[in-house]
Enzyme design. Structure first.
Site, PDB file in Angstrom:
ATOM      1  N   LYS A   1       0.862  -1.190   0.000  1.00 44.99           N
ATOM      2  CA  LYS A   1       0.000   0.000   0.000  1.00 44.99           C
ATOM      3  C   LYS A   1       0.886   1.224   0.000  1.00 44.99           C
ATOM      4  O   LYS A   1       1.822   1.331   0.800  1.00 44.99           O
ATOM      5  CB  LYS A   1      -0.882  -0.026   1.274  1.00 44.99           C
TER       6      LYS A   1
ATOM      7  N   GLN B   1       7.293   3.803   3.798  1.00 44.82           N
ATOM      8  CA  GLN B   1       5.883   3.412   3.863  1.00 44.82           C
ATOM      9  C   GLN B   1       5.687   2.141   4.696  1.00 44.82           C
ATOM     10  O   GLN B   1       4.654   1.967   5.338  1.00 44.82           O
ATOM     11  CB  GLN B   1       5.365   3.198   2.422  1.00 44.82           C
TER      12      GLN B   1
ATOM     13  N   LYS C   1       5.507   3.342   8.334  1.00 44.32           N
ATOM     14  CA  LYS C   1       4.340   4.209   8.510  1.00 44.32           C
ATOM     15  C   LYS C   1       3.061   3.378   8.550  1.00 44.32           C
ATOM     16  O   LYS C   1       2.216   3.538   9.429  1.00 44.32           O
ATOM     17  CB  LYS C   1       4.285   5.192   7.331  1.00 44.32           C
TER      18      LYS C   1
ATOM     19  N   LYS D   1       5.292   1.784  -3.173  1.00 46.99           N
ATOM     20  CA  LYS D   1       5.183   3.144  -3.720  1.00 46.99           C
ATOM     21  C   LYS D   1       5.402   3.053  -5.221  1.00 46.99           C
ATOM     22  O   LYS D   1       6.037   2.116  -5.704  1.00 46.99           O
ATOM     23  CB  LYS D   1       6.256   4.039  -3.084  1.00 46.99           C
TER      24      LYS D   1
ATOM     25  N   ASP E   1      -0.368  10.813  -4.558  1.00 49.32           N
ATOM     26  CA  ASP E   1       0.763  11.462  -3.888  1.00 49.32           C
ATOM     27  C   ASP E   1       0.971  12.756  -4.684  1.00 49.32           C
ATOM     28  O   ASP E   1       0.036  13.229  -5.354  1.00 49.32           O
ATOM     29  CB  ASP E   1       2.013  10.543  -3.912  1.00 49.32           C
TER      30      ASP E   1
ATOM     31  N   THR F   1      -4.647  13.393   5.509  1.00 54.33           N
ATOM     32  CA  THR F   1      -3.219  13.575   5.844  1.00 54.33           C
ATOM     33  C   THR F   1      -3.013  14.881   6.620  1.00 54.33           C
ATOM     34  O   THR F   1      -2.333  14.905   7.651  1.00 54.33           O
ATOM     35  CB  THR F   1      -2.346  13.531   4.575  1.00 54.33           C
TER      36      THR F   1
ATOM     37  N   ASN G   1      -2.513  19.031  -1.483  1.00 58.15           N
ATOM     38  CA  ASN G   1      -3.504  18.320  -0.668  1.00 58.15           C
ATOM     39  C   ASN G   1      -3.174  18.349   0.827  1.00 58.15           C
ATOM     40  O   ASN G   1      -3.997  18.714   1.657  1.00 58.15           O
ATOM     41  CB  ASN G   1      -3.617  16.875  -1.172  1.00 58.15           C
TER      42      ASN G   1
ATOM     43  N   SER H   1      -6.940   5.645   3.917  1.00 59.46           N
ATOM     44  CA  SER H   1      -6.962   4.790   2.721  1.00 59.46           C
ATOM     45  C   SER H   1      -7.301   3.353   3.121  1.00 59.46           C
ATOM     46  O   SER H   1      -8.065   2.666   2.438  1.00 59.46           O
ATOM     47  CB  SER H   1      -5.595   4.799   2.032  1.00 59.46           C
TER      48      SER H   1
HETATM   49  P1  NDP Z   1       0.422  17.847  -4.040  1.00 61.22           P
HETATM   50  O1  NDP Z   1       0.911  17.539  -5.397  1.00 61.22           O
HETATM   51  O2  NDP Z   1      -1.021  18.004  -3.787  1.00 61.22           O
HETATM   52  O3  NDP Z   1       1.146  19.173  -3.491  1.00 61.22           O
HETATM   53  C1  NDP Z   1       2.523  19.274  -3.403  1.00 61.22           C
HETATM   54  C2  NDP Z   1       2.872  20.684  -2.972  1.00 61.22           C
HETATM   55  O4  NDP Z   1       4.268  20.779  -2.743  1.00 61.22           O
HETATM   56  C3  NDP Z   1       2.554  21.714  -4.026  1.00 61.22           C
HETATM   57  O5  NDP Z   1       2.252  22.946  -3.429  1.00 61.22           O
HETATM   58  C4  NDP Z   1       3.891  21.791  -4.797  1.00 61.22           C
HETATM   59  O6  NDP Z   1       4.079  23.006  -5.497  1.00 61.22           O
HETATM   60  C5  NDP Z   1       4.883  21.679  -3.672  1.00 61.22           C
HETATM   61  N1  NDP Z   1       6.137  21.115  -4.167  1.00 61.22           N
HETATM   62  C6  NDP Z   1       6.317  19.959  -4.866  1.00 61.22           C
HETATM   63  N2  NDP Z   1       7.595  19.789  -5.179  1.00 61.22           N
HETATM   64  C7  NDP Z   1       8.247  20.853  -4.673  1.00 61.22           C
HETATM   65  C8  NDP Z   1       9.599  21.267  -4.657  1.00 61.22           C
HETATM   66  N3  NDP Z   1      10.556  20.538  -5.258  1.00 61.22           N
HETATM   67  N4  NDP Z   1       9.910  22.417  -4.009  1.00 61.22           N
HETATM   68  C9  NDP Z   1       8.941  23.143  -3.405  1.00 61.22           C
HETATM   69  N5  NDP Z   1       7.651  22.819  -3.396  1.00 61.22           N
HETATM   70  C10 NDP Z   1       7.312  21.692  -4.014  1.00 61.22           C
HETATM   71  O7  NDP Z   1       1.046  16.710  -3.092  1.00 61.22           O
HETATM   72  P2  NDP Z   1       0.577  16.260  -1.644  1.00 61.22           P
HETATM   73  O8  NDP Z   1       0.106  17.427  -0.864  1.00 61.22           O
HETATM   74  O9  NDP Z   1      -0.285  15.072  -1.787  1.00 61.22           O
HETATM   75  O10 NDP Z   1       1.975  15.726  -1.041  1.00 61.22           O
HETATM   76  C11 NDP Z   1       2.886  16.593  -0.354  1.00 61.22           C
HETATM   77  C12 NDP Z   1       3.848  15.744   0.452  1.00 61.22           C
HETATM   78  O11 NDP Z   1       3.113  14.954   1.415  1.00 61.22           O
HETATM   79  C13 NDP Z   1       4.682  14.728  -0.328  1.00 61.22           C
HETATM   80  O12 NDP Z   1       5.939  14.575   0.307  1.00 61.22           O
HETATM   81  C14 NDP Z   1       3.890  13.441  -0.189  1.00 61.22           C
HETATM   82  O13 NDP Z   1       4.699  12.294  -0.361  1.00 61.22           O
HETATM   83  C15 NDP Z   1       3.424  13.581   1.254  1.00 61.22           C
HETATM   84  N6  NDP Z   1       2.268  12.769   1.605  1.00 61.22           N
HETATM   85  C16 NDP Z   1       1.081  12.905   0.960  1.00 61.22           C
HETATM   86  C17 NDP Z   1      -0.010  12.154   1.347  1.00 61.22           C
HETATM   87  C18 NDP Z   1      -1.361  12.357   0.742  1.00 61.22           C
HETATM   88  O14 NDP Z   1      -2.322  11.773   1.276  1.00 61.22           O
HETATM   89  N7  NDP Z   1      -1.519  13.137  -0.301  1.00 61.22           N
HETATM   90  C19 NDP Z   1       0.105  11.141   2.407  1.00 61.22           C
HETATM   91  C20 NDP Z   1       1.366  11.137   3.093  1.00 61.22           C
HETATM   92  C21 NDP Z   1       2.407  11.901   2.668  1.00 61.22           C
HETATM   93  P3  NDP Z   1       3.873  23.024  -7.105  1.00 61.22           P
HETATM   94  O15 NDP Z   1       2.400  23.012  -7.309  1.00 61.22           O
HETATM   95  O16 NDP Z   1       4.519  24.304  -7.519  1.00 61.22           O
HETATM   96  O17 NDP Z   1       4.554  21.810  -7.652  1.00 61.22           O
END
Ligand code: NDP
Length: 448
Positions: free
Chosen positions: A93, A114, A117, A129, A169, A212, A243, A380
Site C-alpha cells: 500500500k 511506507q 508508517k 510506492k 501522492d 493527511t 492536498n 486509505s
Molecule cells: P500535491 O501535489 O497536492 O502538493 C505538493 C505541494 O508541494 C505543491 O504545493 C507543490 O508546489 C509543492 N512542491 C512539490 N515539489 C516541490 C519542490 N521541489 N519544491 C517546493 N515545493 C514543491 O502533493 P501532496 O500534498 O499530496 O503531497 C505533499 C507531500 O506529502 C509529499 O511529500 C507526499 O509524499 C506527502 N504525503 C502525501 C499524502 C497524501 O495523502 N496526499 C500522504 C502522506 C504523505 P507546485 O504546485 O509548484 O509543484
C-alpha cells in the site's frame, strides 16, 4: 549521528554500494538503522534470521515504459515504477507520484518509509510506492487522461485489492485517480477497491481528502499537549499548497492556530492576517493556478520568489508539507532563532538529517513524517475496509477513527522511544514501533 551497531553499519555500506546514486534511499535507510541499533542488540535474532538484510531489499521492483500522445499528436515516452517493498503485514500500500524528479531512488525511499508508517497505523497494510517522471503541470485534461490510461495498461498486471493498492501522492489527485481507476476497471473487468483516494461517487471514503493534513494536526496536537502547549494562539507556517498543506491549514486554524504563510515550488505568500483558506482552495484546487495569484487577489499579502524563504518567517509551529529535503540546516536555525517550538513533518522526509539534528539538539518538539503524516494511508485503509464491506461510513465516523488512530500512534511512538532509552525522541520511537510488528511477522514466516 552514526549507526551504533557494527552489523547495521556494515549493512548500510552494502545498501549504499548495491543502490548507487540513490541518496534519498540511503538517507531513509540510515535514519531507520540508527534508531534500530538498541533493538537488534536486545533481539539479535533480527540479524541472525536475516530480517534486517531482507528489510532493505524490495520484494519486487517493476519498471516500465509509458508512451502517450499529446494534443498535437506528438509521442512522448515516460518511465513508470512500482516498488512492492514489503507485504509482511498486508497487501502493498502506498501512493503514486507524478513529478519530473521521480526516479527509482525516490520511489525506493518512499516505499521503504511506507513500510514503517503503515505498520504504525495499526492496520493490516504492507509497504509500496510508485510513480512516474511525467509532469501533469501544464498538461490538458485529455493529455493527463491518455498518460494515466497508458500507465495503467502496464500497472494493472501487478495490482489487486488483496495484492497491491496504490493511491495518490504529489501530482496524483482526484482527477488522476479517476482516470487510473476507469482504465483498471476496463482492463480487469472488475469493480473493486484496487485504488484509494477514489471519488465519492465510485467508492471513495469521506474524509480521505482531508486525512493527511487533519491527521498531521491531530498528531501534533497530542505532541504539543504532552509538553503543555497547544495550537491555540500559535503562529503557524506551512510549506506547500497541495492536498496535505491545504487540509493542515484547515485543521490548524480550527484548533486555534493562525497560519500566516504557504508556498508552492515557485515562491511563498506571507499573509499576516491569516490565510484565507477558501481563496487558497479556489486558486489551488479549482483553478490550478500558482500561489502568486493569491497575493494578486488579496490586498496586503506579500509574495516572494523562491520557496525556502518561507522558513524565515517567524512562527511557533512549522509544518513542512511540500516535498523531501525542503527544510535544511540553515532554515532550521532560522526557525529556532525566531522562537519556533515545534516542527511536524506533513511531507515525506522534508527535513534534511542536519536540520533534524539541529531541531532536536535545540530541544524543539519534532514529529517525524512516518508517524505524523500517516493519517492519509490510515484513511486509505479505512476506504479499503468500506469497499470490502460495500458500505460507507459518515464523515464524522471516519474522522473519529482517524483521530483515535493518530492519538494511539503518538502514544505508541512515545512509549517505544521511552522503552529503548530515548524518551521524547519520536524519530526513534516511530521507527522502532513500526519495525517491531513487521520484523516479528517476518520471523514467523521463516526465510521468504
Ligand atoms: P500535491 O501535489 O497536492 O502538493 C505538493 C505541494 O508541494 C505543491 O504545493 C507543490 O508546489 C509543492 N512542491 C512539490 N515539489 C516541490 C519542490 N521541489 N519544491 C517546493 N515545493 C514543491 O502533493 P501532496 O500534498 O499530496 O503531497 C505533499 C507531500 O506529502 C509529499 O511529500 C507526499 O509524499 C506527502 N504525503 C502525501 C499524502 C497524501 O495523502 N496526499 C500522504 C502522506 C504523505 P507546485 O504546485 O509548484 O509543484
Amino acid at each position: 549521528m552514526d549507526i551504533q551497531n557494527e552489523y547495521l553499519r556494515g549493512l548500510m555500506e552494502r545498501v549504499a554500494a548495491r543502490n548507487p546514486a540513490e541518496p534519498e534511499f540511503h538517507q531513509a535507510v540510515k535514519e531507520v538503522l540508527i534508531s534500530l541499533s538498541p533493538v537488534v542488540e536486545a533481539r539479535p535474532e533480527y540479524i541472525t534470521e536475516g530480517v534486517m538484510d531482507c528489510l532493505v531489499e524490495p520484494e519486487r521492483t517493476i519498471k516500465f515504459r509509458v508512451p502517450w500522445e499529446d494534443d498535437q499528436g506528438k509521442i512522448h515516452v515516460n518511465r513508470g515504477f512500482r516498488i512492492q517493498f514489503s507485504s509482511a503485514i498486508g497487501p502493498y500500500k502506498g501512493g503514486l507520484r507524478f513529478h519530473p524528479s521521480v526516479y527509482e531512488g525516490i520511489i525506493k525511499f518512499l516505499g521503504f518509509e511506507q513500510i514503517f508508517k503503515n505498520s504504525l497505523t495499526g492496520l493490516p497494510i504492507g509497504g509500496g510506492k510508485g510513480g512516474s517522471d511525467f509532469d501533469p503541470k501544464g498538461k490538458s485534461d485529455t493529455e493527463v487522461m491518455r498518460f494515466c490510461q497508458s500507465f495503467m495498461n502496464e500497472l494493472f498486471k501487478y495490482i489487486g485489492p488483496d495484492t497491491d493498492v496504490p493511491a495518490g501522492d504529489i501530482g496524483v489527485g482526484a482527477r488522476e485517480i479517476g482516470y487510473l481507476f476507469g482504465q483498471y476497471k476496463r482492463l480487469a473487468n472488475e469493480f473493486n477497491g484496487v485504488l484509494t483516494g477514489k471519488g465519492l461517487t465510485y467508492g471513495g471514503s469521506l474524509a480521505r481528502k482531508e486525512a493527511t493534513g487533519y491527521g498531521l494536526c491531530y498528531f501534533t496536537d497530542n505532541m504539543l499537549k504532552a509538553a503543555g502547549k497547544s495550537f491555540e494562539g500559535a503562529t503557524v507556517v506551512i510549506s506547500g499548497s497541495g492536498n496535505v498543506a491545504l487540509y493542515a491549514c484547515e485543521k490548524a486554524t480550527a484548533l486555534g492556530g493562525k497560519v500566516v504563510a504557504m508556498s508552492d515550488s515557485n515562491g511563498y505568500v506571507y499573509d499576516k492576517d491569516g490565510i484565507d483558506l477558501s481563496l487558497m482552495k479556489q486558486i489551488k484546487e479549482v483553478e490550478r493556478k500558482r500561489i502568486k495569484v493569491y497575493a494578486e487577489r488579496r490586498p496586503g499579502v506579500e509574495y516572494h520568489e523562491g520557496c525556502s524563504g518561507v522558513w524565515q518567517i517567524p512562527c511557533q509551529i512549522a509544518l513542512p508539507c511540500a516535498t523531501q529535503n525542503e527544510l535544511d540546516e540553515a532554515s532550521a536555525k532560522a526557525l529556532i532563532q525566531n522562537g519556533c517550538f515545534a516542527v511536524a513533518e506533513g511531507a515525506n522526509m522534508p527535513c534534511t538529517p542536519e536540520a533534524v539534528d539541529v531541531i532536536q539538539a535545540a530541544g524543539l518538539l519534532f514529529a517525524p513524517a512516518k508517524a505524523a503524516n500517516a493519517g492519509g494511508v490510515a484513511v486509505s485503509a479505512l476506504e479499503m475496509s468500506q469497499n470490502s464491506m460495500r458500505f460507507s461510513w459518515t464523515f464524522q465516523e471516519v474522522d473519529d477513527r482517524l483521530k483515535t488512530i493518530m492519538t494511539d500512534l503518538y502514544h505508541n511512538a512515545a512509549n517505544a522511544a521511552e522503552k529503548y532509552g530515548m524518551a521524547g525522541n519520536l524519530v526513534a520511537g516511530a521507527n522502532i514501533a513500526g519495525f517491531l510488528k513487521v520484523a516479528d511477522s517476518m520471523l514467523a514466516y521463516g526465510l521468504v
